[in-house]
Write a protein that holds these residues in place. Sequence first.
Motif, short mmCIF file in Angstrom:
data_model
loop_
_atom_site.label_atom_id
_atom_site.label_comp_id
_atom_site.label_asym_id
_atom_site.label_seq_id
_atom_site.Cartn_x
_atom_site.Cartn_y
_atom_site.Cartn_z
N PRO A 160 0.98 -1.23 -0.02
CA PRO A 160 0.08 -0.14 0.12
C PRO A 160 0.89 1.15 0.03
CG PRO A 160 -0.92 -1.52 1.64
CD PRO A 160 0.58 -2.18 1.19
N GLY A 161 0.42 2.27 -0.87
CA GLY A 161 1.01 3.51 -1.05
C GLY A 161 2.37 3.60 -1.66
N THR A 162 2.68 2.47 -2.41
CA THR A 162 3.76 2.59 -3.39
C THR A 162 3.37 2.20 -4.77
OG1 THR A 162 4.37 0.38 -2.78
CG2 THR A 162 5.28 2.06 -1.66
N ASP A 163 3.92 2.74 -5.62
CA ASP A 163 3.85 2.22 -7.27
C ASP A 163 4.98 1.43 -7.78
OD1 ASP A 163 1.46 3.72 -7.14
OD2 ASP A 163 2.56 5.38 -7.86
N GLY A 220 9.15 4.95 0.98
CA GLY A 220 8.62 5.90 2.15
C GLY A 220 8.29 5.24 3.65
#
Length: 458
Positions: free
Chosen positions: A185-188, A284
């Motif tokens: 989650p939160g990363t590409d 992140g």
Amino acid sequence: MPSTTVSTPQESDAPLSHGLQQRHLSMIALGGVIGAGLFVGSGAGIAAAGPSIVLAYALSGLLVMLVMRMLGEMSAAYPSSGSFSAHAERAFGPWAGFTVGWAFWVLLCTAVGLEGIGAAKIVAGWLPGTPEWAWVALFLLVFCGTNLAAVKNFGEFEFWFAALKVGAITLFLVLGVLAIAGLLPGTDSPGTSHLGDLLPNGGEGLVVGLLASVFAYGGLETVTIAAAESQDPVRGVAGAVRTAMWRIALFYVGSMAVVVTLVPWDSEAVVEKGPYVAALDHLGIPGAGQVMNVVVLAALLSAMNANIYGASRIAHSLVERGHGPKALGRAPGGVPRPAVLASSVFGLVCVVLSHWRPDDVFPWLLNMIGAVILVVWIFVAVSQLRLRRRLEREEPQRLAVRMWAFPVLTWCALAGMAAVFVLMAREPGTRVQLYSSGGMTAFLAAAGYAWQRRRSAG
């Protein structure tokens, strides 16, 4: 004419205790492949080789697996804390054991000082104003003290250090794979966008990365030294060697693949922060830098502990076989305390030289040990060639571990080592290390041969 009869060193160093449990040896084998070189030195290799660093680590890892298999075969047949030094003596005579044993002792003791300096820099960064030399002295005091007390203390420290390293690198791999797959989650997911040019710096970049990766594997030999003080040396060595392949593939090759997939290989952060911190920052994850600093500190302290242990056992074994001052051979309570002290003091001298003579004596010392690990590997391979045939002929029951496709793969390993030597001679940055290490080896070989002739004549 003096006799040149090949000696038969003790199969086990009897005065030493057997305080290492199987759990200690298993974790030393598991965590021993995760060295400080992986965390500290891999950034420069990535910057030089780009995505091909994965190929570099795979090629050098293949060579290391062959070396470990050969060393495991001999160590299972003849358990000894002298490890490859005792095997070389058994194969070629006292001069060979003398040469490779003392060369490796110098390497380990120097590494103790270097790792202490690296660990002190990290701690001094957390506590500004504290002198680095005081931290180095503290680390040396702690690990010298634990190694003086009992071998189980070394085992316990290494057990927990290894657990921390294994846990950290496993978590890194899990997070990295999830991010690459687009499941974090939160990363590409970057996909394969960072892997476009496999050889961005051409063949020369791959060569530099290959040389960097070879020396990152140093330290794997500790498990065969430690096995001699375990409750079941043959079982310990066999287990460690048989799992070496997947450990190297997962921790080294796997983590390099994750890093270069997640982060552009030419990112300045890869060198400045380190590849693992750069990858975690890309994801992140808050506080990634400090978390990895803790792991790197653990890796450095683990290496200090292991190198004091390994150096003391090599020195003790050499003296037991008549290759050094008798004072270093004493082992009250099953612990070679004089050898532990001597090894720690040598490490301290290296630290002092790094401050007092940083421009001449200290660099000379670093160059002198630069290619010693390759010298060790060559002795391992040529000793295995001779001892395997002797074992098959005289004591086949000792072959609990067997080298694959003998003798073809042994010769392939020797060819690989020769190729690394050629590559080192071509690169200006490594050429001086090759010549300096060669000079030290030649000097020790001459001294060892003179010592052998003197003993034979007497």
